[in-house]
Scaffold this motif. Structure first.
Motif, PDB file in Angstrom:
ATOM      1  N   PHE A  27      -8.569   0.708  -0.230  1.00  0.00           N
ATOM      2  CA  PHE A  27      -7.093   1.192   1.004  1.00  0.00           C
ATOM      3  C   PHE A  27      -7.782   2.518   1.800  1.00  0.00           C
ATOM      4  O   PHE A  27      -8.437   3.250   1.885  1.00  0.00           O
ATOM      5  CB  PHE A  27      -5.999   1.463  -0.111  1.00  0.00           C
ATOM      6  N   ASP A  28      -7.027   2.333   3.235  1.00  0.00           N
ATOM      7  CA  ASP A  28      -7.014   3.432   4.110  1.00  0.00           C
ATOM      8  C   ASP A  28      -6.387   4.484   3.794  1.00  0.00           C
ATOM      9  O   ASP A  28      -4.824   4.575   3.560  1.00  0.00           O
ATOM     10  CB  ASP A  28      -7.093   3.016   5.858  1.00  0.00           C
ATOM     11  N   LEU A  29      -6.562   5.271   3.111  1.00  0.00           N
ATOM     12  CA  LEU A  29      -5.716   7.175   2.670  1.00  0.00           C
ATOM     13  C   LEU A  29      -4.979   7.043   4.734  1.00  0.00           C
ATOM     14  O   LEU A  29      -3.242   7.155   4.006  1.00  0.00           O
ATOM     15  CB  LEU A  29      -6.395   7.829   2.618  1.00  0.00           C
ATOM     16  N   THR A  30      -5.175   7.225   5.920  1.00  0.00           N
ATOM     17  CA  THR A  30      -4.393   7.128   6.517  1.00  0.00           C
ATOM     18  C   THR A  30      -3.708   6.173   6.942  1.00  0.00           C
ATOM     19  O   THR A  30      -2.003   7.037   6.613  1.00  0.00           O
ATOM     20  CB  THR A  30      -5.438   7.714   7.884  1.00  0.00           C
ATOM     21  N   GLN A  31      -3.601   5.160   6.700  1.00  0.00           N
ATOM     22  CA  GLN A  31      -2.675   3.837   6.330  1.00  0.00           C
ATOM     23  C   GLN A  31      -1.160   4.694   5.567  1.00  0.00           C
ATOM     24  O   GLN A  31       0.090   4.180   5.357  1.00  0.00           O
ATOM     25  CB  GLN A  31      -3.258   2.811   6.002  1.00  0.00           C
ATOM     26  N   LEU A  32      -2.096   4.759   3.824  1.00  0.00           N
ATOM     27  CA  LEU A  32      -1.258   5.231   3.092  1.00  0.00           C
ATOM     28  C   LEU A  32      -0.090   6.415   3.404  1.00  0.00           C
ATOM     29  O   LEU A  32       0.212   6.194   3.199  1.00  0.00           O
ATOM     30  CB  LEU A  32      -2.357   5.385   1.431  1.00  0.00           C
ATOM     31  N   ARG A  33      -0.863   7.587   3.584  1.00  0.00           N
ATOM     32  CA  ARG A  33      -0.033   8.592   4.433  1.00  0.00           C
ATOM     33  C   ARG A  33       1.286   7.851   5.111  1.00  0.00           C
ATOM     34  O   ARG A  33       1.891   8.599   5.073  1.00  0.00           O
ATOM     35  CB  ARG A  33      -1.204   9.599   5.089  1.00  0.00           C
ATOM     36  N   THR A  45       3.452   1.361  13.592  1.00  0.00           N
ATOM     37  CA  THR A  45       3.158  -0.303  13.371  1.00  0.00           C
ATOM     38  C   THR A  45       2.572  -0.802  13.221  1.00  0.00           C
ATOM     39  O   THR A  45       1.734  -1.241  12.726  1.00  0.00           O
ATOM     40  CB  THR A  45       4.431  -0.558  14.618  1.00  0.00           C
ATOM     41  N   GLN A  46       1.407  -0.063  14.643  1.00  0.00           N
ATOM     42  CA  GLN A  46      -0.206  -1.136  13.746  1.00  0.00           C
ATOM     43  C   GLN A  46      -0.674  -0.784  12.941  1.00  0.00           C
ATOM     44  O   GLN A  46      -1.169  -1.585  11.866  1.00  0.00           O
ATOM     45  CB  GLN A  46      -0.600  -0.175  15.060  1.00  0.00           C
ATOM     46  N   GLN A  47      -0.229   0.513  12.327  1.00  0.00           N
ATOM     47  CA  GLN A  47      -1.008   0.328  10.804  1.00  0.00           C
ATOM     48  C   GLN A  47      -0.342   0.077   9.686  1.00  0.00           C
ATOM     49  O   GLN A  47      -1.025  -0.489   8.741  1.00  0.00           O
ATOM     50  CB  GLN A  47      -1.014   2.192  10.216  1.00  0.00           C
ATOM     51  N   MET A  48       1.436  -0.332   9.747  1.00  0.00           N
ATOM     52  CA  MET A  48       1.503  -0.834   8.845  1.00  0.00           C
ATOM     53  C   MET A  48       1.224  -2.829   9.125  1.00  0.00           C
ATOM     54  O   MET A  48       1.192  -3.367   8.085  1.00  0.00           O
ATOM     55  CB  MET A  48       3.260  -0.614   8.843  1.00  0.00           C
ATOM     56  N   GLN A  49      -0.010  -2.874   9.676  1.00  0.00           N
ATOM     57  CA  GLN A  49       0.829  -4.101  10.543  1.00  0.00           C
ATOM     58  C   GLN A  49      -0.747  -4.151   9.705  1.00  0.00           C
ATOM     59  O   GLN A  49      -1.475  -5.779   8.785  1.00  0.00           O
ATOM     60  CB  GLN A  49       0.109  -4.955  11.698  1.00  0.00           C
ATOM     61  N   ARG A  50      -1.965  -3.249  10.306  1.00  0.00           N
ATOM     62  CA  ARG A  50      -2.911  -3.411   9.388  1.00  0.00           C
ATOM     63  C   ARG A  50      -2.741  -3.055   8.165  1.00  0.00           C
ATOM     64  O   ARG A  50      -4.266  -4.011   7.221  1.00  0.00           O
ATOM     65  CB  ARG A  50      -4.195  -2.698   9.969  1.00  0.00           C
ATOM     66  N   LEU A  51      -2.460  -2.381   7.610  1.00  0.00           N
ATOM     67  CA  LEU A  51      -2.809  -1.803   6.031  1.00  0.00           C
ATOM     68  C   LEU A  51      -1.572  -3.287   5.384  1.00  0.00           C
ATOM     69  O   LEU A  51      -2.269  -4.297   3.918  1.00  0.00           O
ATOM     70  CB  LEU A  51      -1.201  -1.415   5.796  1.00  0.00           C
ATOM     71  N   GLU A  52      -0.794  -4.231   5.138  1.00  0.00           N
ATOM     72  CA  GLU A  52       0.120  -5.153   5.623  1.00  0.00           C
ATOM     73  C   GLU A  52      -0.828  -6.331   4.636  1.00  0.00           C
ATOM     74  O   GLU A  52      -1.389  -7.378   4.217  1.00  0.00           O
ATOM     75  CB  GLU A  52       1.528  -6.256   5.917  1.00  0.00           C
ATOM     76  N   ALA A  53      -1.512  -6.719   6.282  1.00  0.00           N
ATOM     77  CA  ALA A  53      -2.591  -8.138   6.402  1.00  0.00           C
ATOM     78  C   ALA A  53      -4.192  -7.209   5.293  1.00  0.00           C
ATOM     79  O   ALA A  53      -4.249  -8.453   4.610  1.00  0.00           O
ATOM     80  CB  ALA A  53      -3.805  -7.999   7.727  1.00  0.00           C
ATOM     81  N   GLN A  54      -4.961  -6.581   5.258  1.00  0.00           N
ATOM     82  CA  GLN A  54      -5.412  -5.631   4.252  1.00  0.00           C
ATOM     83  C   GLN A  54      -4.850  -6.371   2.601  1.00  0.00           C
ATOM     84  O   GLN A  54      -5.606  -6.526   1.583  1.00  0.00           O
ATOM     85  CB  GLN A  54      -6.430  -4.220   3.967  1.00  0.00           C
ATOM     86  N   ALA A  55      -4.025  -5.871   2.627  1.00  0.00           N
ATOM     87  CA  ALA A  55      -2.722  -5.918   1.439  1.00  0.00           C
ATOM     88  C   ALA A  55      -2.513  -7.527   1.195  1.00  0.00           C
ATOM     89  O   ALA A  55      -3.144  -8.081  -0.268  1.00  0.00           O
ATOM     90  CB  ALA A  55      -1.618  -5.234   1.288  1.00  0.00           C
ATOM     91  N   GLY A  56      -2.859  -8.175   1.872  1.00  0.00           N
ATOM     92  CA  GLY A  56      -2.574 -10.210   0.816  1.00  0.00           C
ATOM     93  C   GLY A  56      -1.196  -9.878   1.631  1.00  0.00           C
ATOM     94  O   GLY A  56      -1.285 -11.100   0.452  1.00  0.00           O
ATOM     95  N   VAL A  57      -0.329  -9.266   0.932  1.00  0.00           N
ATOM     96  CA  VAL A  57       1.237  -9.208   0.171  1.00  0.00           C
ATOM     97  C   VAL A  57       1.992  -8.570   1.548  1.00  0.00           C
ATOM     98  O   VAL A  57       1.583  -7.771   2.424  1.00  0.00           O
ATOM     99  CB  VAL A  57       1.316  -9.406  -0.460  1.00  0.00           C
ATOM    100  N   PRO A  58       3.732  -9.290   1.745  1.00  0.00           N
ATOM    101  CA  PRO A  58       4.148  -8.695   2.764  1.00  0.00           C
ATOM    102  C   PRO A  58       4.726  -7.133   2.111  1.00  0.00           C
ATOM    103  O   PRO A  58       5.075  -7.420   1.010  1.00  0.00           O
ATOM    104  CB  PRO A  58       5.280  -9.787   2.697  1.00  0.00           C
TER     105      PRO A  58
END
Length: 294
Positions: A4-10, A36-49
């Motif tokens: 996970f990207d810590l920046t996205q988690l922050r 919004t873009q960061q959360m979209q990338r995080l959601e895509a990486q997590a593979g779950v909504p």
């Protein structure tokens, strides 16, 4: 194994804490579109909504809340590692207050967290009653305090929400139908108000069996079998038992224990300690945040 990207988690934590994308963007010094873009990338990486629509707004899904918990811990570990490598441990003193009834339950892990974050910090511990602890905080005699009292003018977080119960001695014989023999504190007591409000609302008669301004006296009266008292379940010991609706007593509301920070403090370590605690503990006021995108 993906990382996970810590920046996205922050960013996820910031959105949860500040409830709106706009406020989170201001806090993180980024645009709303970037978040919004960061959360979209995080959601895509997590593979779950991670988010779901709630009317005009968005809120965290069960997966999002679970990831939020992990994110706080991952960020805390990362920040702690940087502090350790740079040998920038905080020094100085910190004055911490706690109510008597949670000095054996909530206070020890709180102190342990402070000591782990800042092992060189000297702590002064003050145990007393919530209204007086809050007054000491406001006048600058304390830096942090645990309290059941609310104050919207102060910065704080919920440490724990505990059931309020009717307590008596383990061998106490309660007599339904008779005036409830109360063990109560003076008019400053939150639990006194809770007990009397509940009994009056249920139209149940009561009498003062024992009046004590301090927790030591309350505990002694309970153990002596002088009556019943309304207290946080945190006070329950092996020589006590809980009475409830099956015994004819009314249900009592839960009570939250807050950690409040001294306002306008000149103590240079206070803010760092508080922010460190906020990142390592799990404040209950963030259990199911609704995220406003506008």
């Amino acid at each position: 194994m993906k990382n996970f990207d810590l920046t996205q988690l922050r960013t996820l934590v910031a959105i949860a804490e500040h409830e709106t994308y706009v406020a989170a963007a201001e806090k993180t010094h980024r645009t709303q579109a970037a978040l919004t873009q960061q959360m979209q990338r995080l959601e895509a990486q997590a593979g779950v909504p991670l988010f779901e629509k709630a009317g005009r707004y968005r809120r965290l899904t069960a997966h999002g809340r679970r990831l939020l918990d992990y994110a706080k811990h991952m960020i805390a570990i990362n920040d702690e590692a940087w502090r350790a490598l740079k040998d920038r441990e905080l020094t100085g003193s910190l004055r911490v207050g706690s109510p008597q009834d949670v000095a054996d339950s909530i206070l020890p892990p709180l102190l342990a967290n402070i000591a782990r974050l800042s092992p060189r910090l000297q702590m002064e511990i003050h145990v007393g009653r919530s209204p007086f602890l809050m007054e000491s905080l406001r006048v600058g005699e304390l830096d942090l305090t645990v309290s059941t009292r609310e104050d919207p003018a102060l910065e704080g977080m919920v440490l724990r929400t505990s059931p309020t119960v009717w307590l008596c001695a383990a061998d106490y014989v309660f007599e339904p139908g008779k005036p409830v023999p109360l063990i109560i504190a003076d008019e400053h007591s939150l639990y006194r108000r809770i007990a009397l409000t509940a009994l009056d609302s249920a139209r149940m008669s009561w009498r003062t069996a024992y009046l004590a301004p301090h927790m030591i006296g309350i505990k002694a009266a309970i153990r002596a079998g002088l009556g019943v008292t309304a207290r946080s379940v945190e006070l329950l010991g092996p020589d006590m038992r809980v009475l409830g609706e099956k015994d004819g007593l009314p249900r009592l509301p839960d009570v939250s224990y807050y950690l409040w920070m001294r306002p306008d403090s000149l103590n240079p370590v206070l803010r760092q300690v508080y922010d460190g605690l906020k990142s390592t503990l799990r404040p209950l006021d963030l259990r199911n945040p609704t995220i406003r995108s506008k």
